[in-house]
Design a protein around this motif. Structure first.
Motif, PDB file in Angstrom:
ATOM      1  N   MET A   1       0.823  -1.187   0.000  1.00  0.00           N
ATOM      2  CA  MET A   1       0.000   0.000   0.000  1.00  0.00           C
ATOM      3  C   MET A   1       0.873   1.258   0.000  1.00  0.00           C
ATOM      4  N   ARG A   2       1.918   1.276   0.844  1.00  0.00           N
ATOM      5  CA  ARG A   2       2.788   2.446   0.897  1.00  0.00           C
ATOM      6  C   ARG A   2       3.412   2.735  -0.454  1.00  0.00           C
ATOM      7  N   LEU A   3       3.883   1.702  -1.116  1.00  0.00           N
ATOM      8  CA  LEU A   3       4.553   1.894  -2.395  1.00  0.00           C
ATOM      9  C   LEU A   3       3.583   2.390  -3.459  1.00  0.00           C
ATOM     10  N   GLU A   4       2.345   1.959  -3.407  1.00  0.00           N
ATOM     11  CA  GLU A   4       1.345   2.445  -4.362  1.00  0.00           C
ATOM     12  C   GLU A   4       1.043   3.922  -4.136  1.00  0.00           C
ATOM     13  N   ILE A   5       0.997   4.322  -2.884  1.00  0.00           N
ATOM     14  CA  ILE A   5       0.798   5.742  -2.565  1.00  0.00           C
ATOM     15  C   ILE A   5       1.987   6.550  -3.073  1.00  0.00           C
ATOM     16  N   ALA A   6       3.185   6.042  -2.835  1.00  0.00           N
ATOM     17  CA  ALA A   6       4.394   6.734  -3.295  1.00  0.00           C
ATOM     18  C   ALA A   6       4.392   6.877  -4.810  1.00  0.00           C
ATOM     19  N   LYS A   7       4.011   5.829  -5.526  1.00  0.00           N
ATOM     20  CA  LYS A   7       3.970   5.895  -6.991  1.00  0.00           C
ATOM     21  C   LYS A   7       2.976   6.941  -7.469  1.00  0.00           C
ATOM     22  N   SER A   8       1.862   7.059  -6.772  1.00  0.00           N
ATOM     23  CA  SER A   8       0.875   8.086  -7.134  1.00  0.00           C
ATOM     24  C   SER A   8       1.430   9.485  -6.896  1.00  0.00           C
ATOM     25  N   LEU A   9       2.118   9.676  -5.770  1.00  0.00           N
ATOM     26  CA  LEU A   9       2.693  10.988  -5.463  1.00  0.00           C
ATOM     27  C   LEU A   9       3.761  11.388  -6.473  1.00  0.00           C
ATOM     28  N   GLU A  10       4.505  10.423  -6.974  1.00  0.00           N
ATOM     29  CA  GLU A  10       5.558  10.705  -7.952  1.00  0.00           C
ATOM     30  C   GLU A  10       5.013  11.323  -9.231  1.00  0.00           C
ATOM     31  N   LYS A  11       3.747  11.119  -9.500  1.00  0.00           N
ATOM     32  CA  LYS A  11       3.116  11.680 -10.702  1.00  0.00           C
ATOM     33  C   LYS A  11       2.618  13.097 -10.477  1.00  0.00           C
ATOM     34  N   GLY A  12       2.794  13.599  -9.275  1.00  0.00           N
ATOM     35  CA  GLY A  12       2.303  14.929  -8.934  1.00  0.00           C
ATOM     36  C   GLY A  12       3.119  16.042  -9.573  1.00  0.00           C
ATOM     37  N   ASN A  13       2.686  17.272  -9.312  1.00  0.00           N
ATOM     38  CA  ASN A  13       3.343  18.459  -9.864  1.00  0.00           C
ATOM     39  C   ASN A  13       4.007  19.254  -8.737  1.00  0.00           C
ATOM     40  N   ILE A  14       4.383  20.471  -9.038  1.00  0.00           N
ATOM     41  CA  ILE A  14       5.071  21.322  -8.059  1.00  0.00           C
ATOM     42  C   ILE A  14       4.219  21.540  -6.807  1.00  0.00           C
ATOM     43  N   ASP A  15       2.914  21.635  -6.973  1.00  0.00           N
ATOM     44  CA  ASP A  15       2.044  21.807  -5.801  1.00  0.00           C
ATOM     45  C   ASP A  15       2.090  20.574  -4.903  1.00  0.00           C
ATOM     46  N   THR A  16       2.116  19.410  -5.524  1.00  0.00           N
ATOM     47  CA  THR A  16       2.241  18.160  -4.766  1.00  0.00           C
ATOM     48  C   THR A  16       3.568  18.141  -4.016  1.00  0.00           C
ATOM     49  N   ALA A  17       4.638  18.534  -4.706  1.00  0.00           N
ATOM     50  CA  ALA A  17       5.966  18.553  -4.081  1.00  0.00           C
ATOM     51  C   ALA A  17       5.994  19.505  -2.888  1.00  0.00           C
ATOM     52  N   ARG A  18       5.387  20.667  -3.030  1.00  0.00           N
ATOM     53  CA  ARG A  18       5.352  21.628  -1.913  1.00  0.00           C
ATOM     54  C   ARG A  18       4.633  21.032  -0.698  1.00  0.00           C
ATOM     55  N   LEU A  19       3.502  20.404  -0.939  1.00  0.00           N
ATOM     56  CA  LEU A  19       2.761  19.793   0.167  1.00  0.00           C
ATOM     57  C   LEU A  19       3.562  18.665   0.806  1.00  0.00           C
ATOM     58  N   MET A  20       4.178  17.834  -0.016  1.00  0.00           N
ATOM     59  CA  MET A  20       4.951  16.704   0.517  1.00  0.00           C
ATOM     60  C   MET A  20       6.123  17.186   1.363  1.00  0.00           C
ATOM     61  N   SER A  21       6.768  18.252   0.935  1.00  0.00           N
ATOM     62  CA  SER A  21       7.964  18.720   1.650  1.00  0.00           C
ATOM     63  C   SER A  21       7.650  19.145   3.078  1.00  0.00           C
ATOM     64  N   ASN A  22       6.416  19.510   3.340  1.00  0.00           N
ATOM     65  CA  ASN A  22       6.028  19.902   4.699  1.00  0.00           C
ATOM     66  C   ASN A  22       6.083  18.741   5.686  1.00  0.00           C
ATOM     67  N   TYR A  23       6.113  17.526   5.190  1.00  0.00           N
ATOM     68  CA  TYR A  23       6.048  16.357   6.055  1.00  0.00           C
ATOM     69  C   TYR A  23       7.370  15.612   6.207  1.00  0.00           C
ATOM     70  N   ILE A  24       8.422  16.112   5.616  1.00  0.00           N
ATOM     71  CA  ILE A  24       9.700  15.391   5.665  1.00  0.00           C
ATOM     72  C   ILE A  24      10.155  15.141   7.095  1.00  0.00           C
ATOM     73  N   LEU A  25      10.050  16.110   7.962  1.00  0.00           N
ATOM     74  CA  LEU A  25      10.513  15.937   9.346  1.00  0.00           C
ATOM     75  C   LEU A  25       9.421  15.494  10.312  1.00  0.00           C
ATOM     76  N   LYS A  26       8.204  15.446   9.852  1.00  0.00           N
ATOM     77  CA  LYS A  26       7.112  15.194  10.783  1.00  0.00           C
ATOM     78  C   LYS A  26       6.773  13.731  10.958  1.00  0.00           C
ATOM     79  N   ILE A  27       7.127  12.867  10.017  1.00  0.00           N
ATOM     80  CA  ILE A  27       6.714  11.469  10.110  1.00  0.00           C
ATOM     81  C   ILE A  27       7.844  10.525   9.759  1.00  0.00           C
ATOM     82  N   PRO A  28       8.428   9.871  10.682  1.00  0.00           N
ATOM     83  CA  PRO A  28       8.644  10.215  12.083  1.00  0.00           C
ATOM     84  C   PRO A  28       9.901  11.056  12.218  1.00  0.00           C
ATOM     85  N   ASN A  29      10.173  11.486  13.409  1.00  0.00           N
ATOM     86  CA  ASN A  29      11.346  12.330  13.655  1.00  0.00           C
ATOM     87  C   ASN A  29      12.498  11.452  14.145  1.00  0.00           C
TER      88      ASN A  29
END
Length: 123
Positions: A1-29
């Motif tokens: 399931m995780r890998l399928e979510i990751a594959k979907s995110l990889e198809k995103g655009n700059i807006d997706t990248a901006r949202l994703m970057s907010n979580y780099i340090l939050k899950i987990p620390n």
């Protein structure tokens, strides 16, 4: 399931990248704070932070300027180095003197930080 979510995110655009970057340090620390005594082992499941970074790294190179902006955030610098390295390695058009100069300036600015310095030399 995780890998399928990751594959979907990889198809995103700059807006997706901006949202994703907010979580780099939050899950987990649990980022490396120094170079580990033992080499990294791939025997564990991929953690969400790594999935975010891997997904960012595999996105279209149109997000690359945004990745460069993320170097301003010292808290996620260690993770962004990995994203940068993956993108440059897998996209020969990014392997250029401008990006080398960028990384050399980051290296110079972080020569006192063993982890950052080591990761930059590794990539």
């Amino acid at each position: 399931m995780r890998l399928e979510i990751a594959k979907s995110l990889e198809k995103g655009n700059i807006d997706t990248a901006r949202l994703m970057s907010n979580y780099i340090l939050k899950i987990p620390n649990n980022q490396y704070k120094k170079i580990p005594a033992k080499p990294y082992s791939k025997k564990t499941y991929v953690i969400p932070r790594d999935l975010i970074c891997r997904s960012l790294a595999r996105m279209d190179i149109s997000i690359f300027p945004f990745i460069l902006e993320l170097f301003d955030n010292k808290e996620i610098l260690s993770e962004i180095i990995d994203v940068f390295g993956f993108m440059v390695y897998h996209n020969p058009q990014l392997d250029n003197e401008e990006n080398l100069g960028f990384i050399l300036s980051i290296l110079k600015d972080n020569k006192e930080n063993e982890l950052i310095y080591g990761k930059l030399l590794w990539h």
